[in-house]
Design a protein around this motif. Structure first.
Motif, PDB file in Angstrom:
ATOM      1  N   ALA A   1       0.810  -1.217   0.000  1.00 27.75           N
ATOM      2  CA  ALA A   1       0.000   0.000   0.000  1.00 27.75           C
ATOM      3  C   ALA A   1       0.849   1.276   0.000  1.00 27.75           C
ATOM      4  N   GLU A   2       2.051   1.192   0.534  1.00 24.49           N
ATOM      5  CA  GLU A   2       2.883   2.400   0.648  1.00 24.49           C
ATOM      6  C   GLU A   2       3.896   2.465  -0.493  1.00 24.49           C
ATOM      7  N   SER A   3       4.642   3.579  -0.541  1.00 25.79           N
ATOM      8  CA  SER A   3       5.685   3.723  -1.560  1.00 25.79           C
ATOM      9  C   SER A   3       6.951   3.005  -1.110  1.00 25.79           C
TER      10      SER A   3
ATOM     11  N   PHE B   1       8.850   5.061   1.419  1.00 23.96           N
ATOM     12  CA  PHE B   1       8.232   5.055   2.755  1.00 23.96           C
ATOM     13  C   PHE B   1       8.623   3.794   3.517  1.00 23.96           C
ATOM     14  N   ILE B   2       8.488   2.638   2.887  1.00 25.88           N
ATOM     15  CA  ILE B   2       8.766   1.414   3.664  1.00 25.88           C
ATOM     16  C   ILE B   2      10.257   1.265   3.965  1.00 25.88           C
ATOM     17  N   GLU B   3      11.092   1.903   3.118  1.00 22.37           N
ATOM     18  CA  GLU B   3      12.538   1.799   3.374  1.00 22.37           C
ATOM     19  C   GLU B   3      12.990   2.753   4.480  1.00 22.37           C
ATOM     20  N   GLN B   4      12.073   3.600   4.933  1.00 21.03           N
ATOM     21  CA  GLN B   4      12.476   4.548   5.982  1.00 21.03           C
ATOM     22  C   GLN B   4      11.665   4.417   7.261  1.00 21.03           C
ATOM     23  N   ARG B   5      10.631   3.580   7.254  1.00 19.89           N
ATOM     24  CA  ARG B   5       9.738   3.503   8.426  1.00 19.89           C
ATOM     25  C   ARG B   5      10.503   2.906   9.619  1.00 19.89           C
ATOM     26  N   PRO B   6      10.705   3.717  10.681  1.00 22.18           N
ATOM     27  CA  PRO B   6      11.501   3.200  11.802  1.00 22.18           C
ATOM     28  C   PRO B   6      10.662   2.319  12.704  1.00 22.18           C
ATOM     29  N   ARG B   7      11.180   1.194  13.087  1.00 22.12           N
ATOM     30  CA  ARG B   7      10.438   0.313  14.006  1.00 22.12           C
ATOM     31  C   ARG B   7      11.420  -0.522  14.811  1.00 22.12           C
ATOM     32  N   ALA B   8      11.559  -1.792  14.406  1.00 23.57           N
ATOM     33  CA  ALA B   8      12.353  -2.731  15.211  1.00 23.57           C
ATOM     34  C   ALA B   8      13.845  -2.542  14.960  1.00 23.57           C
TER      35      ALA B   8
ATOM     36  N   ASP C   1      -6.983   0.060  -1.961  1.00 26.11           N
ATOM     37  CA  ASP C   1      -8.226  -0.723  -1.793  1.00 26.11           C
ATOM     38  C   ASP C   1      -8.051  -2.202  -2.123  1.00 26.11           C
ATOM     39  N   VAL C   2      -7.067  -2.815  -1.508  1.00 23.95           N
ATOM     40  CA  VAL C   2      -6.843  -4.246  -1.732  1.00 23.95           C
ATOM     41  C   VAL C   2      -8.010  -5.044  -1.140  1.00 23.95           C
ATOM     42  N   GLU C   3      -8.524  -5.997  -1.915  1.00 23.37           N
ATOM     43  CA  GLU C   3      -9.594  -6.874  -1.417  1.00 23.37           C
ATOM     44  C   GLU C   3      -9.255  -8.326  -1.748  1.00 23.37           C
TER      45      GLU C   3
ATOM     46  N   CYS D   1       0.388 -10.704   4.628  1.00 23.93           N
ATOM     47  CA  CYS D   1       1.567 -10.232   5.383  1.00 23.93           C
ATOM     48  C   CYS D   1       1.443  -8.729   5.592  1.00 23.93           C
ATOM     49  N   ASP D   2       0.205  -8.242   5.785  1.00 19.09           N
ATOM     50  CA  ASP D   2      -0.019  -6.796   5.772  1.00 19.09           C
ATOM     51  C   ASP D   2      -0.127  -6.184   7.159  1.00 19.09           C
ATOM     52  N   GLY D   3       0.505  -6.810   8.142  1.00 23.44           N
ATOM     53  CA  GLY D   3       0.683  -6.160   9.428  1.00 23.44           C
ATOM     54  C   GLY D   3      -0.586  -6.021  10.246  1.00 23.44           C
TER      55      GLY D   3
ATOM     56  N   GLY E   1      -3.706  -4.260   8.393  1.00 25.10           N
ATOM     57  CA  GLY E   1      -3.999  -4.617   7.008  1.00 25.10           C
ATOM     58  C   GLY E   1      -5.421  -5.118   6.816  1.00 25.10           C
ATOM     59  N   VAL E   2      -5.676  -5.654   5.620  1.00 25.61           N
ATOM     60  CA  VAL E   2      -7.022  -6.119   5.284  1.00 25.61           C
ATOM     61  C   VAL E   2      -7.159  -7.644   5.337  1.00 25.61           C
ATOM     62  N   SER E   3      -6.037  -8.346   5.369  1.00 19.82           N
ATOM     63  CA  SER E   3      -6.109  -9.810   5.260  1.00 19.82           C
ATOM     64  C   SER E   3      -6.836 -10.434   6.443  1.00 19.82           C
TER      65      SER E   3
ATOM     66  N   LEU F   1      -1.966 -16.271   7.009  1.00 20.15           N
ATOM     67  CA  LEU F   1      -1.470 -15.023   7.611  1.00 20.15           C
ATOM     68  C   LEU F   1      -0.044 -15.236   8.101  1.00 20.15           C
ATOM     69  N   ALA F   2       0.761 -14.165   8.039  1.00 18.77           N
ATOM     70  CA  ALA F   2       2.123 -14.238   8.580  1.00 18.77           C
ATOM     71  C   ALA F   2       2.476 -12.904   9.227  1.00 18.77           C
ATOM     72  N   GLY F   3       3.250 -12.953  10.296  1.00 15.32           N
ATOM     73  CA  GLY F   3       3.713 -11.730  10.959  1.00 15.32           C
ATOM     74  C   GLY F   3       2.610 -11.047  11.742  1.00 15.32           C
ATOM     75  N   ASP F   4       2.726  -9.714  11.829  1.00 14.99           N
ATOM     76  CA  ASP F   4       1.786  -8.933  12.652  1.00 14.99           C
ATOM     77  C   ASP F   4       0.338  -9.092  12.194  1.00 14.99           C
TER      78      ASP F   4
ATOM     79  N   ALA G   1      11.398  -7.188  22.100  1.00 16.71           N
ATOM     80  CA  ALA G   1      11.870  -7.127  20.717  1.00 16.71           C
ATOM     81  C   ALA G   1      11.610  -8.430  19.956  1.00 16.71           C
ATOM     82  N   LYS G   2      10.365  -8.876  19.972  1.00 14.31           N
ATOM     83  CA  LYS G   2      10.049 -10.187  19.397  1.00 14.31           C
ATOM     84  C   LYS G   2       9.333 -10.132  18.044  1.00 14.31           C
ATOM     85  N   GLY G   3       8.616  -9.020  17.743  1.00 16.63           N
ATOM     86  CA  GLY G   3       7.683  -9.007  16.612  1.00 16.63           C
ATOM     87  C   GLY G   3       8.321  -9.309  15.272  1.00 16.63           C
ATOM     88  N   MET G   4       9.421  -8.626  14.951  1.00 17.11           N
ATOM     89  CA  MET G   4      10.048  -8.828  13.641  1.00 17.11           C
ATOM     90  C   MET G   4      10.597 -10.253  13.537  1.00 17.11           C
ATOM     91  N   ASN G   5      11.091 -10.775  14.646  1.00 12.32           N
ATOM     92  CA  ASN G   5      11.632 -12.136  14.643  1.00 12.32           C
ATOM     93  C   ASN G   5      10.534 -13.154  14.369  1.00 12.32           C
TER      94      ASN G   5
HETATM   95  C1  FAD Z   1       8.057   1.192  17.901  1.00  9.48           C
HETATM   96  C2  FAD Z   1       8.222  -0.261  17.553  1.00  9.48           C
HETATM   97  C3  FAD Z   1       9.400  -0.920  17.925  1.00  9.48           C
HETATM   98  C4  FAD Z   1       9.565  -2.258  17.623  1.00  9.48           C
HETATM   99  N1  FAD Z   1      10.724  -2.893  18.008  1.00  9.48           N
HETATM  100  C5  FAD Z   1      10.932  -4.192  17.680  1.00  9.48           C
HETATM  101  C6  FAD Z   1      12.195  -4.842  17.924  1.00  9.48           C
HETATM  102  O1  FAD Z   1      13.144  -4.268  18.448  1.00  9.48           O
HETATM  103  N2  FAD Z   1      12.325  -6.149  17.533  1.00  9.48           N
HETATM  104  C7  FAD Z   1      11.308  -6.826  16.911  1.00  9.48           C
HETATM  105  O2  FAD Z   1      11.488  -8.022  16.603  1.00  9.48           O
HETATM  106  N3  FAD Z   1      10.117  -6.226  16.637  1.00  9.48           N
HETATM  107  C8  FAD Z   1       9.905  -4.931  16.999  1.00  9.48           C
HETATM  108  N4  FAD Z   1       8.742  -4.300  16.636  1.00  9.48           N
HETATM  109  C9  FAD Z   1       7.715  -5.061  15.920  1.00  9.48           C
HETATM  110  C10 FAD Z   1       8.029  -5.157  14.424  1.00  9.48           C
HETATM  111  O3  FAD Z   1       8.249  -3.883  13.880  1.00  9.48           O
HETATM  112  C11 FAD Z   1       6.878  -5.837  13.708  1.00  9.48           C
HETATM  113  O4  FAD Z   1       6.557  -7.029  14.400  1.00  9.48           O
HETATM  114  C12 FAD Z   1       7.223  -6.168  12.250  1.00  9.48           C
HETATM  115  O5  FAD Z   1       7.246  -4.988  11.479  1.00  9.48           O
HETATM  116  C13 FAD Z   1       6.202  -7.126  11.639  1.00  9.48           C
HETATM  117  O6  FAD Z   1       6.509  -7.356  10.302  1.00  9.48           O
HETATM  118  P1  FAD Z   1       5.345  -7.697   9.266  1.00  9.48           P
HETATM  119  O7  FAD Z   1       6.025  -7.927   7.966  1.00  9.48           O
HETATM  120  O8  FAD Z   1       4.477  -8.739   9.824  1.00  9.48           O
HETATM  121  O9  FAD Z   1       4.424  -6.392   9.225  1.00  9.48           O
HETATM  122  P2  FAD Z   1       4.769  -4.900   8.812  1.00  9.48           P
HETATM  123  O10 FAD Z   1       6.203  -4.586   9.027  1.00  9.48           O
HETATM  124  O11 FAD Z   1       3.756  -4.053   9.491  1.00  9.48           O
HETATM  125  O12 FAD Z   1       4.530  -4.868   7.244  1.00  9.48           O
HETATM  126  C14 FAD Z   1       3.223  -4.916   6.703  1.00  9.48           C
HETATM  127  C15 FAD Z   1       3.230  -4.220   5.351  1.00  9.48           C
HETATM  128  O13 FAD Z   1       1.933  -4.312   4.786  1.00  9.48           O
HETATM  129  C16 FAD Z   1       1.576  -3.065   4.221  1.00  9.48           C
HETATM  130  N5  FAD Z   1       0.112  -2.980   4.195  1.00  9.48           N
HETATM  131  C17 FAD Z   1      -0.739  -2.697   5.203  1.00  9.48           C
HETATM  132  N6  FAD Z   1      -2.012  -2.730   4.784  1.00  9.48           N
HETATM  133  C18 FAD Z   1      -1.965  -3.041   3.461  1.00  9.48           C
HETATM  134  C19 FAD Z   1      -2.961  -3.233   2.482  1.00  9.48           C
HETATM  135  N7  FAD Z   1      -4.262  -3.083   2.756  1.00  9.48           N
HETATM  136  N8  FAD Z   1      -2.572  -3.537   1.221  1.00  9.48           N
HETATM  137  C20 FAD Z   1      -1.253  -3.699   0.910  1.00  9.48           C
HETATM  138  N9  FAD Z   1      -0.263  -3.516   1.822  1.00  9.48           N
HETATM  139  C21 FAD Z   1      -0.613  -3.205   3.085  1.00  9.48           C
HETATM  140  C22 FAD Z   1       2.222  -2.058   5.158  1.00  9.48           C
HETATM  141  O14 FAD Z   1       2.408  -0.790   4.532  1.00  9.48           O
HETATM  142  C23 FAD Z   1       3.539  -2.748   5.470  1.00  9.48           C
HETATM  143  O15 FAD Z   1       4.568  -2.391   4.565  1.00  9.48           O
HETATM  144  C24 FAD Z   1       8.538  -2.962  16.945  1.00  9.48           C
HETATM  145  C25 FAD Z   1       7.365  -2.300  16.546  1.00  9.48           C
HETATM  146  C26 FAD Z   1       7.198  -0.958  16.844  1.00  9.48           C
HETATM  147  C27 FAD Z   1       5.919  -0.271  16.411  1.00  9.48           C
END
Ligand code: FAD
Length: 410
Positions: free
Chosen positions: A46-48, A51-58, A139-141, A173-175, A178-180, A298-301, A311-315
């Motif tokens: 959904a993003e550019s 954007f995804i190459e700069q989104r700070p998180r884990a 508007d992914v469905e 895998c849309d976090g 997402g819509v999944s 489903l996978a990930g968040d 610090a478990k989510g990305m792992n």
């Molecule tokens: C502040 C913060 C700190 C964190 N620190 C850690 C850490 O230290 N270690 C760790 O393991 N985890 C950490 N996490 C958790 C980690 O960032 C997530 O668990 C991880 O990003 C999950 O990856 P993912 O691929 O499942 O989902 P995401 O990274 O959320 O990727 C989902 C993608 O789907 C896209 N998307 C969403 N909706 C749609 C749609 N409708 N259509 C198409 N695309 C869509 C999004 O734009 C995104 O690019 C942290 C999270 C936060 C918020």
């Protein structure tokens, strides 16, 4: 939402065996492994790309995850650039307690900010392997996921035209937003949720780390943490009321609380810097069970959230992606469905291990400031046991570093 009449949509796209919704760590890892195995896939994001190459998180990757990425040729940048961490430190009642978890467990963390990992994975999939990834789709469905002919539709950002891709399998895998997950029919899966009743103010400071390791400040005013992200960037957390407004936290207040909650005899003072991120996370966890329905996996968040307490989510996202990739490769090569049928159960074993540890750890960090003397007493007992019992230290180290192989043999 399931559309019962997908044939009403234009089918202007060639069929793809797998459609991956979302280009985070889960979606991109899956896409890379599938591409290597010549299983066709399309990634919809959904993003550019910027954007995804700069989104700070884990920022912390467990060693087993790095070794698994390495086996798939996806860890080159990481192994070149990521420093390793082997110790964490608790600051309690003005005292420092170093915890050498690598010495105990034999495994360490790699510190590699999520945007760098995402950048590496996009480059490898799109630029090196020529994989199909479509950014800024709208508007992914998901359609007909309960049948053997699912499809995914979206609006093309350039033309505004609605497009549909027919496929064998959809990987959601849309976090967390997402819509999944919402496409799962009611009653076929269950979402369980835990709310901690606290917020964390998540901060990124343009400042070098002030310690050589992660620091957990357990303080009666609330928890605080320090985590390196790079030579010039440090993540900090401050416990705050849930739903708090970041506006309530001007920079002077942030630094004053961080100094107070992370102070300890002999600790170096914190190096302050410009705060480039300030957002409140309402700390909660959830798990969807099973993580699959029909042809949607489903996978990930999208399937489970673990508040960033350990610090478990990305792992976990990487673990799911690697298991799903193995199952899909086997299915497309030989028609073998065992991996896909066992996918959810195999992921959930590690998911629940991490959830349980996260809840245990959260209580240790939040109990002392809960205002409840019983919870505070329990948290003190946990800390004392951790610092003085080798058996408790070994159990903590094992959970903290998540030192089991992909697939979780336990
Ligand atoms: C502040 C913060 C700190 C964190 N620190 C850690 C850490 O230290 N270690 C760790 O393991 N985890 C950490 N996490 C958790 C980690 O960032 C997530 O668990 C991880 O990003 C999950 O990856 P993912 O691929 O499942 O989902 P995401 O990274 O959320 O990727 C989902 C993608 O789907 C896209 N998307 C969403 N909706 C749609 C749609 N409708 N259509 C198409 N695309 C869509 C999004 O734009 C995104 O690019 C942290 C999270 C936060 C918020």
């Amino acid at each position: 939402m399931i559309d019962s009449s997908p044939t009403a949509l234009p089918s202007s796209e060639p069929r793809a065996p797998v459609v991956i919704v979302g280009a985070g760590p889960a979606g991109l890892t899956l896409a890379n492994v599938l591409r290597d195995a010549s299983v066709g896939c399309v990634v919809l994001e959904a993003e550019s790309r910027d954007f995804i190459e700069q989104r700070p998180r884990a920022g912390f990757l467990e060693e087993w995850a790095v070794r698994a990425l390495e086996r798939h040729g996806l860890a080159e940048g990481l192994l070149e650039r990521a420093p390793t961490h082997s110790t964490c430190e608790f600051r309690v009642d003005g005292e420092r307690h170093r915890f050498p978890y690598t010495e105990i467990s034999g495994h360490h963390h790699f510190v590699y900010p999520q945007p760098l990992l995402v950048t590496d994975l996009v480059r490898e999939y799109a630029d090196v392997k020529g994989g199909d990834i479509r950014f800024e789709v709208r508007d992914v469905e998901l359609h007909d996921i309960g049948t053997e002919r699912p499809s995914v539709s979206y609006t093309d950002p350039d033309s505004g035209v609605r497009r549909r891709i027919d496929c064998d399998v959809v990987a959601g895998c849309d976090g967390a937003r997402g819509v999944s997950r919402a496409a799962l029919p009611p009653g076929r899966t269950h979402l369980s949720r835990l709310d901690y009743g606290v917020g964390w103010l998540a901060l990124l400071a343009e400042a070098p780390p002030s310690s050589d390791c992660v620091v957990f400040g357990v303080h009666p005013r609330g928890f605080a943490a320090h985590m390196a992200r790079g030579p010039q960037v440090t993540r900090y957390y401050l416990q705050c009321p849930p739903g708090d407004d970041p506006q309530n936290w001007p920079d002077e207040r942030v630094w004053s609380e961080l100094h107070t909650r992370l102070s300890a005899a002999g600790a170096a003072p914190l190096t302050e810097g410009r705060l480039i991120e300030k957002r409140v996370l309402d700390m909660h966890n959830y798990v969807v069970q099973p993580m699959a329905y029909g042809r949607l996996f489903l996978a990930g968040d999208a399937a489970h959230l673990v508040a960033p307490i350990a610090a478990k989510g990305m792992n976990l996202a990487l673990h799911d992606a690697l298991l799903l990739a193995d199952a899909l490769v086997a299915y497309h090569r030989t028609g073998e469905t065992g991996g896909l049928r066992g996918y959810s159960a195999a992921c959930l074993r590690r998911v629940w291990e991490y959830q349980e540890f996260s809840e245990w750890f959260a209580e240790l960090l939040h109990g002392p400031s809960s205002g409840d003397p019983f919870r505070a007493g329990n948290a003190s007992a946990r800390l004392r046991r951790l610092f003085h019992s080798p058996a408790a230290a070994a159990a903590f180290a094992e959970s903290y570093i998540g030192s089991t192989a992909v697939g979780n043999p336990r």
